[in-house]
Structures are given as C-alpha cells and as structure tokens.
Design a protein around this motif. Structure first.
Motif, mmCIF file in Angstrom:
data_model
loop_
_atom_site.group_PDB
_atom_site.id
_atom_site.type_symbol
_atom_site.label_atom_id
_atom_site.label_comp_id
_atom_site.label_asym_id
_atom_site.label_seq_id
_atom_site.Cartn_x
_atom_site.Cartn_y
_atom_site.Cartn_z
ATOM 1 N N UNK A 32 0.981 -1.049 0.049
ATOM 2 C CA UNK A 32 0.711 -0.185 0.187
ATOM 3 C C UNK A 32 0.992 1.598 0.109
ATOM 4 N N UNK A 33 1.718 1.347 0.820
ATOM 5 C CA UNK A 33 2.511 2.291 1.119
ATOM 6 C C UNK A 33 3.018 3.075 -0.006
ATOM 7 N N UNK A 34 4.038 1.991 -0.617
ATOM 8 C CA UNK A 34 5.164 2.084 -1.880
ATOM 9 C C UNK A 34 3.419 2.284 -3.389
ATOM 10 N N UNK A 35 2.429 1.681 -3.175
ATOM 11 C CA UNK A 35 1.495 2.199 -4.471
ATOM 12 C C UNK A 35 1.001 3.333 -4.212
ATOM 13 N N UNK A 36 0.942 4.176 -2.939
ATOM 14 C CA UNK A 36 0.777 5.420 -2.847
ATOM 15 C C UNK A 36 1.649 6.635 -2.869
ATOM 16 N N UNK A 37 2.258 6.156 -2.634
ATOM 17 C CA UNK A 37 3.983 6.952 -2.916
ATOM 18 C C UNK A 37 4.329 7.111 -4.328
ATOM 19 N N UNK A 38 3.996 5.846 -4.862
ATOM 20 C CA UNK A 38 3.957 5.810 -6.507
ATOM 21 C C UNK A 38 2.571 6.946 -7.486
ATOM 22 N N UNK A 39 1.634 6.434 -7.311
ATOM 23 C CA UNK A 39 1.001 7.614 -7.612
ATOM 24 C C UNK A 39 0.594 8.468 -7.090
ATOM 25 N N UNK A 40 0.970 8.796 -6.085
ATOM 26 C CA UNK A 40 0.384 10.593 -5.364
ATOM 27 C C UNK A 40 -0.337 10.004 -4.991
ATOM 28 N N UNK A 41 -0.874 9.369 -4.861
ATOM 29 C CA UNK A 41 -2.412 9.485 -3.646
ATOM 30 C C UNK A 41 -2.509 8.382 -2.320
ATOM 31 N N UNK A 42 -3.692 8.617 -1.038
ATOM 32 C CA UNK A 42 -3.507 8.391 -0.117
ATOM 33 C C UNK A 42 -3.799 7.005 -0.396
ATOM 34 N N UNK A 43 -3.104 6.855 1.201
ATOM 35 C CA UNK A 43 -3.614 5.107 1.267
ATOM 36 C C UNK A 43 -4.476 3.803 0.476
ATOM 37 N N UNK A 44 -6.238 5.425 1.527
ATOM 38 C CA UNK A 44 -7.210 4.647 1.634
ATOM 39 C C UNK A 44 -7.059 4.250 -0.138
ATOM 40 N N UNK A 45 -7.523 5.623 -1.214
ATOM 41 C CA UNK A 45 -8.043 4.522 -2.539
ATOM 42 C C UNK A 45 -7.016 3.026 -2.503
ATOM 43 N N UNK A 46 -5.516 3.491 -2.298
ATOM 44 C CA UNK A 46 -4.562 2.449 -2.829
ATOM 45 C C UNK A 46 -5.614 1.067 -2.340
ATOM 46 N N UNK A 47 -6.057 0.822 -0.604
ATOM 47 C CA UNK A 47 -6.448 -0.237 -0.237
ATOM 48 C C UNK A 47 -8.214 -0.934 -0.990
ATOM 49 N N UNK A 48 -8.265 0.324 -1.350
ATOM 50 C CA UNK A 48 -10.462 0.028 -1.719
ATOM 51 C C UNK A 48 -9.893 -0.747 -3.231
ATOM 52 N N UNK A 49 -8.936 -0.153 -4.014
ATOM 53 C CA UNK A 49 -8.352 -0.660 -4.715
ATOM 54 C C UNK A 49 -7.708 -1.772 -4.789
ATOM 55 N N UNK A 50 -7.008 -2.386 -3.650
ATOM 56 C CA UNK A 50 -6.348 -3.686 -3.634
ATOM 57 C C UNK A 50 -7.459 -4.639 -3.678
ATOM 58 N N UNK A 51 -8.663 -4.151 -3.155
ATOM 59 C CA UNK A 51 -9.572 -4.860 -2.140
ATOM 60 C C UNK A 51 -10.045 -5.847 -3.662
ATOM 61 N N UNK A 52 -10.469 -3.950 -4.448
ATOM 62 C CA UNK A 52 -11.267 -4.471 -5.548
ATOM 63 C C UNK A 52 -10.885 -5.905 -6.839
ATOM 64 N N UNK A 53 -9.296 -5.489 -6.636
ATOM 65 C CA UNK A 53 -8.763 -6.289 -7.426
ATOM 66 C C UNK A 53 -8.579 -7.759 -7.073
ATOM 67 N N UNK A 54 -8.598 -7.918 -5.522
ATOM 68 C CA UNK A 54 -8.719 -9.175 -5.449
ATOM 69 C C UNK A 54 -9.566 -10.146 -5.575
ATOM 70 N N UNK A 55 -11.114 -9.563 -5.195
ATOM 71 C CA UNK A 55 -12.364 -9.506 -5.682
ATOM 72 C C UNK A 55 -11.806 -10.347 -6.854
ATOM 73 N N UNK A 56 -11.562 -9.267 -7.552
ATOM 74 C CA UNK A 56 -12.164 -9.843 -9.349
ATOM 75 C C UNK A 56 -11.105 -11.503 -9.768
#
Length: 217
Positions: A32-56
């Motif tokens: 999460x922390x590395x993705x947030x830094x790479x894409x310049x967003x907070x960890x909350x949308x990253x966490x939600x995105x990871x959950x969605x990708x795992x569901x898929x």
C-alpha cells in the motif's frame, strides 16, 4: 517503465494499467505505502483498489501480502474458452446492431493497425482497442461488462501472442475477415471469424509456452 497518468482518484485503473504494462508482473508483491507514493494518492483509495482487484482474482494472498496473481495452464485455457465464446457473440451482435459509423471505424482501425505489424507491443495495444470497439458495437451492456472482466484478466499474461513470428500479419488478416463479415451483416460468419481468431491466438500462446519450457530444460 512509465505508467500511464490517470485521474488521481482512480487508483484501481492506475494499478490495473501498471499490471497490464508489465510494471507489476505475476508474483510481484503490492504494498500500500509504495503504491501510494508511486501514484501520488493516499493509502485509502489504494487499499480499496487492492480489495477490488483481489475480489476480481487479479491479486491473490501470499500470507499477509497481496501479490499479482499467476494463471496456471488450466486457468489460461478456461479464460480463452470463455473469451472465444463471448467475443464470438459480440461479433455476431455487432453484425446485427453496429451503426454504419461503427463499422467504418472498425475498417479504419484495421487499416491503421496494418502499419504496426513490426511492433508487437504497439500492435497488442491496438488489438485491445479493436476488440473493445467490437464489444461496444454489440450494443449489449451486459456482454460488454463480462468481456471487460475477461480482458482485465488477460493482463496477467506476461507476453503477447502477437510476438510470435508471423503472427502479427496473420492476426491482421483475421481482423480484416471479421470486419468484412460485420460489414456484410453476416452474423454467423462474424461470430465464427472471431471465434476462430481467438482459437488461433490460444494455439499460438500454447506454442510459445511449450517453447519457453524447452528453453528452461
């Protein structure tokens, strides 16, 4: 490798694009922390995105970590079988429902993509756009949704069948045949042409995998 810049809030699309472009490959761990830094967003949308990708099923658990999923032989075969049938249906429906403008666009795409046969990576991107346009030309929102899921899962494949020697030119001839059937409003021929196209792509990928295994021996 550069990642396509998207809207800051669209963390899901940014991670998915990174997987599709090979920035993150099957087996790579996503933090999460590395993705947030790479894409310049907070960890909350990253966490939600990871959950969605795992569901898929695009991500999978490795202990407490999330890694990019790997498709085994059976999963790849199942994916191609579903893709072949759904894409065939999309082509049949496109032959029935596509507007004249949509048909002309498909023809123009084939002509433009003929210039990319010496660049498998560029042709692979153009190929995805071409198939997406057929999906949209089916004018069936539920089919488009299912095909979007199938094509997202295709991002887990680390190579393109278009890289096989001679495949680019053959694939373009197959695209021409598909569009001709759609232009002629021949639903049966359009569906068959696209199913045959996917079957040949699957066979090519199987041959690529077999060759890679021989090189590993």
């Amino acid at each position: 490798m550069a990642v396509t810049k998207l809207a800051p809030t669209d963390a899901y699309s940014m991670i998915l694009a990174a997987i599709d472009e090979g920035v993150y490959r099957p087996g790579n761990r996503l933090v999460e922390s590395e993705l947030a830094e790479r894409f310049g967003v907070s960890r909350t949308p990253i966490r939600e995105a990871l959950q969605r990708l795992e569901t898929q099923s695009l991500l999978e658990r490795d202990g407490r970590s999330l890694i990019v999923a790997t498709l085994d032989h059976n999963q790849m075969a199942e994916l191609y079988i579903v893709r072949r049938e759904l894409e065939g249906l999309a082509a049949s429906l496109a032959a029935k429902h596509a507007t004249a403008e949509e048909v002309r666009l498909l023809r123009d795409m084939v002509k433009m993509d003929d210039q990319l046969t010496n660049d498998p990576a560029a042709l692979a991107r153009a190929n995805r756009r071409f198939h997406k346009q057929i999906h949209l030309a089916s004018h069936n929102r539920y089919l488009v949704q299912q095909l979007d899921l199938v094509h997202r899962t295709m991002a887990l494949m680390t190579s393109t069948s278009l890289a096989a020697q001679g495949r680019s030119e053959i694939a373009q001839r197959e695209h021409d045949k598909i569009v001709t059937a759609i232009e002629n409003r021949d639903e049966q021929a359009a569906g068959k042409a696209l199913r045959d196209h996917i079957s040949i792509a699957f066979m090519t990928r199987l041959q690529q995998d077999a060759e890679a295994r021989r090189e590993d021996l």
